[in-house]
Design a protein around this motif. Sequence first.
Motif, PDB file in Angstrom:
ATOM      1  N   GLY A 135      -7.081   3.138  -9.624  1.00  0.00           N
ATOM      2  CA  GLY A 135      -8.109   3.876  -8.914  1.00  0.00           C
ATOM      3  C   GLY A 135      -7.622   4.415  -7.585  1.00  0.00           C
ATOM      4  O   GLY A 135      -6.971   3.697  -6.823  1.00  0.00           O
ATOM      5  N   GLN A 136      -7.908   5.688  -7.328  1.00  0.00           N
ATOM      6  CA  GLN A 136      -7.538   6.343  -6.073  1.00  0.00           C
ATOM      7  C   GLN A 136      -8.765   7.015  -5.475  1.00  0.00           C
ATOM      8  O   GLN A 136      -9.607   7.531  -6.207  1.00  0.00           O
ATOM      9  CB  GLN A 136      -6.435   7.387  -6.324  1.00  0.00           C
ATOM     10  CG  GLN A 136      -5.101   6.809  -6.744  1.00  0.00           C
ATOM     11  CD  GLN A 136      -4.419   6.046  -5.633  1.00  0.00           C
ATOM     12  OE1 GLN A 136      -4.671   6.294  -4.443  1.00  0.00           O
ATOM     13  NE2 GLN A 136      -3.553   5.105  -5.999  1.00  0.00           N
ATOM     14  N   PRO A 137      -8.870   7.059  -4.128  1.00  0.00           N
ATOM     15  CA  PRO A 137      -7.982   6.407  -3.165  1.00  0.00           C
ATOM     16  C   PRO A 137      -8.126   4.891  -3.210  1.00  0.00           C
ATOM     17  O   PRO A 137      -9.084   4.369  -3.787  1.00  0.00           O
ATOM     18  CB  PRO A 137      -8.453   6.981  -1.824  1.00  0.00           C
ATOM     19  CG  PRO A 137      -9.886   7.311  -2.040  1.00  0.00           C
ATOM     20  CD  PRO A 137      -9.981   7.767  -3.469  1.00  0.00           C
ATOM     21  N   ARG A 138      -7.181   4.207  -2.610  1.00  0.00           N
ATOM     22  CA  ARG A 138      -7.197   2.765  -2.650  1.00  0.00           C
ATOM     23  C   ARG A 138      -8.318   2.202  -1.777  1.00  0.00           C
ATOM     24  O   ARG A 138      -8.708   2.777  -0.765  1.00  0.00           O
ATOM     25  CB  ARG A 138      -5.859   2.185  -2.156  1.00  0.00           C
ATOM     26  CG  ARG A 138      -4.669   2.599  -2.998  1.00  0.00           C
ATOM     27  CD  ARG A 138      -4.880   2.262  -4.467  1.00  0.00           C
ATOM     28  NE  ARG A 138      -5.039   0.817  -4.685  1.00  0.00           N
ATOM     29  CZ  ARG A 138      -5.628   0.280  -5.752  1.00  0.00           C
ATOM     30  NH1 ARG A 138      -6.145   1.050  -6.704  1.00  0.00           N
ATOM     31  NH2 ARG A 138      -5.700  -1.023  -5.874  1.00  0.00           N
TER      32      ARG A 138
ATOM     33  N   GLU B 203     -12.083  13.745   3.458  1.00  0.00           N
ATOM     34  CA  GLU B 203     -11.450  13.391   2.183  1.00  0.00           C
ATOM     35  C   GLU B 203     -11.495  14.556   1.192  1.00  0.00           C
ATOM     36  O   GLU B 203     -10.481  14.905   0.589  1.00  0.00           O
ATOM     37  CB  GLU B 203     -12.157  12.177   1.556  1.00  0.00           C
ATOM     38  CG  GLU B 203     -11.754  10.844   2.132  1.00  0.00           C
ATOM     39  CD  GLU B 203     -12.470   9.703   1.412  1.00  0.00           C
ATOM     40  OE1 GLU B 203     -12.659   9.793   0.180  1.00  0.00           O
ATOM     41  OE2 GLU B 203     -12.864   8.728   2.084  1.00  0.00           O
ATOM     42  N   VAL B 204     -12.683  15.121   1.005  1.00  0.00           N
ATOM     43  CA  VAL B 204     -12.822  16.176  -0.009  1.00  0.00           C
ATOM     44  C   VAL B 204     -12.094  17.450   0.394  1.00  0.00           C
ATOM     45  O   VAL B 204     -11.777  18.287  -0.459  1.00  0.00           O
ATOM     46  CB  VAL B 204     -14.300  16.476  -0.312  1.00  0.00           C
ATOM     47  CG1 VAL B 204     -14.996  15.242  -0.845  1.00  0.00           C
ATOM     48  CG2 VAL B 204     -15.026  17.026   0.911  1.00  0.00           C
ATOM     49  N   ALA B 205     -11.809  17.577   1.689  1.00  0.00           N
ATOM     50  CA  ALA B 205     -11.038  18.732   2.159  1.00  0.00           C
ATOM     51  C   ALA B 205      -9.543  18.493   2.035  1.00  0.00           C
ATOM     52  O   ALA B 205      -8.731  19.352   2.417  1.00  0.00           O
ATOM     53  CB  ALA B 205     -11.403  19.047   3.604  1.00  0.00           C
ATOM     54  N   GLY B 206      -9.171  17.343   1.489  1.00  0.00           N
ATOM     55  CA  GLY B 206      -7.750  17.035   1.313  1.00  0.00           C
ATOM     56  C   GLY B 206      -7.111  16.382   2.506  1.00  0.00           C
ATOM     57  O   GLY B 206      -5.880  16.236   2.565  1.00  0.00           O
TER      58      GLY B 206
END
Length: 353
Positions: free
Chosen positions: A122-125, A218-221
């Motif tokens: 699973g990612q992210p940790r 996060e969703v923006a990378g």
Amino acid sequence: MHYVKKTSFMLAIIFNLLTGVTMAADYKQNPFTLTYNGAIKENIKGKVNIHPLTYKLNGIEIAANVYTPANYDPSKKYPAVVVAHPNGGVKEQVAGLYAQRLAEQGYITIASDAAYQGASGGQPRNVDKPANRVEDIHGMADFITHYAGVDANRLGLLGICGGGGYSLEAAKTDKRFHAIATLSMFNSGIVRKNGYLDSQIDTIQARLKQASDARAQEVAGGKVLYIADTIPTDEQVAKMPYDLYREGFEYYFKTHAHPNSTFKYTMSSLLDLMIFDATANMDLINQPLLMIAGDKADSLYMTLEAFQKAHNTQSKELFLIKNATHIQTYFIPEYVNQAMGKLTEFFEKTLAK
């Protein structure tokens, strides 16, 4: 050099004597990386055996240990118990201890690492969302009820600390579990929202804004942000106002340390954690319920609230271990033995043929 080593060794002994802390098994010295005293070191015919394995849950590889009782015969039928680990914990620590001790009583048991945590995928940790942790428990039930020798009609559930809160949540709807027990139950969502003993109520909105911004990043990378990403110094730990946290750092980072165990979790997880309450809808639990906690635990208020709200079960029992704190129920032999005595009595009665 020899003098320095000898002095350090003696200081460690003195520290242990003064604090009452005893070092457990070094995971590096155990072929299964188990950290608790009395852990299995090799599978011997006729004894309790451990079976490390993996299985898929919603596309994620879950790492688990299954314990089988002495003289296990896959052609026979055995009761089984799912064991859910604490927040920050892994299957090699207290969950493994209780899984092994229950196997010694004749149960097939399973302890897995939560998805996104420990040795599971699973990612992210270190995502720590209640829905994931509850699904982990359903997934352990999925797997163990099809394990050779398991009687699916005699399935129990034991949740420890945060795993206890998530076990309550899972058992509200999953009636495959015929008996539910918790040890030192921790209501993760309420604590993440209000703070331990309601110590952070004034900062709820600010922390939600931080969590929202972290998710957007996060969703923006961008970089994944974590809470509790650093280990405090001994001096900082000593100044913590709560036994649970002081003793927790001792347990997880010193006496029972495991490289897969960490307190950190993604900040964005708070968006899910802060609306979770393990004590909501407790009326849905109609199975027999046993809740165990230390009577000196500063987390005891969580067990008491959940127990009081469980009014729809015809069989519930609160068992308090005298003089024990939250973390001490994880490893101190006297307290573990008391908990195991009550668990043995409970599961023998509720999972009988």
